[in-house]
Write a protein that holds these residues in place. Sequence first.
Motif, PDB file in Angstrom:
ATOM      1  N   ALA A  69       0.767  -1.019  -0.012  1.00  0.00           N
ATOM      2  CA  ALA A  69      -0.030   0.125   0.159  1.00  0.00           C
ATOM      3  C   ALA A  69       0.925   1.195  -0.047  1.00  0.00           C
ATOM      4  O   ALA A  69       0.627   2.229  -0.643  1.00  0.00           O
ATOM      5  N   ALA A  72       2.443   1.722  -3.467  1.00  0.00           N
ATOM      6  CA  ALA A  72       1.292   2.054  -4.283  1.00  0.00           C
ATOM      7  C   ALA A  72       0.896   3.724  -4.312  1.00  0.00           C
ATOM      8  O   ALA A  72       0.829   4.343  -5.296  1.00  0.00           O
ATOM      9  N   HIS A 103      -5.349   7.334 -15.596  1.00  0.00           N
ATOM     10  CA  HIS A 103      -5.881   7.102 -14.306  1.00  0.00           C
ATOM     11  C   HIS A 103      -5.896   8.188 -13.210  1.00  0.00           C
ATOM     12  O   HIS A 103      -4.872   8.826 -13.225  1.00  0.00           O
ATOM     13  N   GLN A 106      -6.214   8.089  -7.109  1.00  0.00           N
ATOM     14  CA  GLN A 106      -6.724   6.964  -6.436  1.00  0.00           C
ATOM     15  C   GLN A 106      -7.055   5.771  -7.285  1.00  0.00           C
ATOM     16  O   GLN A 106      -6.829   4.600  -6.680  1.00  0.00           O
ATOM     17  N   GLU A 107      -7.259   5.925  -8.433  1.00  0.00           N
ATOM     18  CA  GLU A 107      -7.659   4.850  -9.396  1.00  0.00           C
ATOM     19  C   GLU A 107      -6.032   4.127  -9.552  1.00  0.00           C
ATOM     20  O   GLU A 107      -6.338   3.002  -9.597  1.00  0.00           O
ATOM     21  N   GLU A 109      -3.415   4.169  -7.556  1.00  0.00           N
ATOM     22  CA  GLU A 109      -2.989   3.607  -6.327  1.00  0.00           C
ATOM     23  C   GLU A 109      -3.864   2.294  -6.190  1.00  0.00           C
ATOM     24  O   GLU A 109      -3.262   1.237  -5.760  1.00  0.00           O
ATOM     25  N   ASN A 110      -5.108   2.278  -6.413  1.00  0.00           N
ATOM     26  CA  ASN A 110      -5.741   1.391  -6.403  1.00  0.00           C
ATOM     27  C   ASN A 110      -5.191  -0.005  -7.142  1.00  0.00           C
ATOM     28  O   ASN A 110      -5.420  -1.262  -6.742  1.00  0.00           O
ATOM     29  N   LEU A 111      -5.043   0.359  -8.413  1.00  0.00           N
ATOM     30  CA  LEU A 111      -4.334  -0.548  -9.600  1.00  0.00           C
ATOM     31  C   LEU A 111      -3.222  -1.310  -8.749  1.00  0.00           C
ATOM     32  O   LEU A 111      -3.052  -2.556  -9.158  1.00  0.00           O
ATOM     33  N   ARG A 113      -1.883  -1.176  -5.967  1.00  0.00           N
ATOM     34  CA  ARG A 113      -2.070  -2.039  -4.680  1.00  0.00           C
ATOM     35  C   ARG A 113      -2.443  -3.329  -4.977  1.00  0.00           C
ATOM     36  O   ARG A 113      -1.886  -4.335  -4.776  1.00  0.00           O
ATOM     37  N   SER A 114      -3.597  -3.360  -5.864  1.00  0.00           N
ATOM     38  CA  SER A 114      -4.127  -4.965  -6.225  1.00  0.00           C
ATOM     39  C   SER A 114      -3.007  -5.653  -6.932  1.00  0.00           C
ATOM     40  O   SER A 114      -2.941  -6.717  -6.695  1.00  0.00           O
ATOM     41  N   ASN A 117      -0.445  -6.919  -4.587  1.00  0.00           N
ATOM     42  CA  ASN A 117      -1.083  -7.602  -3.429  1.00  0.00           C
ATOM     43  C   ASN A 117      -1.531  -9.043  -4.234  1.00  0.00           C
ATOM     44  O   ASN A 117      -1.385 -10.185  -3.625  1.00  0.00           O
TER      45      ASN A 117
END
Length: 127
Positions: A69, A72, A103, A106-107, A109-111, A113-114, A117
């Motif tokens: 996290a 990311a 992106h 936030q998008e 970062e989420n991409l 991180r996912s 992970n």
Amino acid sequence: MTIITVRAAGDSATVEAELRSLGAWLEDNRTLRRHVRGTLESSLTPVQGQQGDGIDILSLVLSSGLGTASLAAAIASWRSTRTPSPTLVVQRPDGTRLEISGHSQQEAENLVRSFLNDAEGRGGLEA
């Protein structure tokens, strides 16, 4: 230890400048400083007797204590400071790639991180 590679889109001078900027950004982040070491490299094999090629890869060596996290968030935050936000390709040790282009912070970062992970959950982040 895990090695993640990052590439940027654009001409060679732009790519090198962006990767140098991202590397410096990560080094300046107190949370990441102890867990991430960046190295700028060329993806081309050097030819003996010729000058080296331009830098087009930022290799990130991640220690096992790093939370994905944090990485990311740092990458997404850096992208948000660039105008326009550069296209990045993040590659895991297993060769799987993620392209981040257009992106929001936030998008992105989420991409990332996912993506990281997902590899971690399958043991894919261990080199």
